[in-house]
Design a protein around this motif. Sequence first.
Motif, PDB file in Angstrom:
ATOM      1  N   VAL A 101       0.294 -15.044  41.680  1.00 35.76           N
ATOM      2  CA  VAL A 101       0.137 -16.438  42.088  1.00 35.76           C
ATOM      3  C   VAL A 101      -1.241 -16.632  42.725  1.00 35.76           C
ATOM      4  N   VAL A 124      -1.552 -23.596  42.725  1.00 36.99           N
ATOM      5  CA  VAL A 124      -0.860 -22.340  42.442  1.00 36.99           C
ATOM      6  C   VAL A 124      -0.786 -22.108  40.932  1.00 36.99           C
ATOM      7  N   ALA A 128       4.773 -19.553  40.714  1.00 39.52           N
ATOM      8  CA  ALA A 128       4.865 -19.621  42.172  1.00 39.52           C
ATOM      9  C   ALA A 128       6.304 -19.826  42.634  1.00 39.52           C
TER      10      ALA A 128
END
Length: 398
Positions: A101, A124, A128
Amino acid sequence: MKLLDGLNWVQRSVIAQRNRSLLTIGGFAIGICAVTLLAAVGDSLRQFVLDEFTQFGSNIIAATPGKSDTLGITSILRTNRALTLEDSEALARLPGVEAVVPIVAGTALVKQQSLSRATDIMGVGAFANQAWKMQVASGQFLPDDDLARPRNFAVLGSKLAAALFPDSSAVGATVRIGSRRFRVVGVMAPKGQFVGMDLDEMAYIPAALALQLFNRDSLMEVDVVYRDGQSAEAMRERVKQRLIARHGSEDFTLISQDQMLSSLDNILRVVRLAGMAIGAISLLVGSVGIYTILTINLSERRAEVGLLRALGIHQTLLVKLFLGEALLMALIGGIIGLLVLAAAQAALWLALPQLPALFTFTSSSLGLGVSLLVGLIAGALPALHAAKLPPIEALRAE
């Protein structure tokens, strides 16, 4: 003297000195309340912080730019090459890695027609929600697009979605974040707060777009989530060697979740012990008053002590009887203190059900043990003085 006779004598002695016994018991009750409550606060704080950090999973290694010698608390920067999206892609190809991530965070204005909200924006990757164990309430999370060229999609936290779309579904609608337009593809399930940040007020967008939005050229962090069964140290070494190979030197900091939790646990254990020490000090200060009361009690019972000595009672037995009185008052005071805390906890739970327990079995057992120890210490000297009194001198007090 038989054990039953000794217990009966102790009980009658405590009841006979009703007023002073109640005062002594009150001192013990207040002291054990302090010890137990402070120990419980330390336990609750420790559990709360550990729960906060483990709610996102424990198989995580966080890479941050810059070399730090103290787990990220004080950075000592050396050759600092930024962490990039390409670095996160390279880490994703390591064996044993489940998800990576890339993270960029900032604050921006989120608008939907006449409604707007200044909130935290988290850039992100597509995994995530899986990495951080977050649930999507409606729609989906960010799709697995090309990291460098993602589509303008966004996912809203539950509170943010409710504020911007009070009468309709947010999924499929468009919002403006900063200067860009995004299509909402999902709404997250409520998650709550994490170290002061309200996760339900956040908007999640692709990391590449967040870099552009906040005019940054590097990631703030890369979280590497490894599979169960993998060694944390082995994974940390793989991540380290891969980044060194790409950067040419160790110009980054790696923090595993296990390391962070271990450090936090050690710090919070010290806090808990400090709280118990403060409570124990209050109980020890109170023991001075308890000792004074027991000493006065002895001076008023010199004739009784003299009669017992004249009848041939052994000094050791006399010490045990007086210590038994102190321990009985300490035990009664401790139980009363715990009952007071239990009643207070029951009352508070009616108003605030989410409040953590005021005391646990460990803290209450510890508090009761400290109470008995203080009773033993406070009663020891008066008991020894009573045993050493010559019978004739004691009888003259009549």
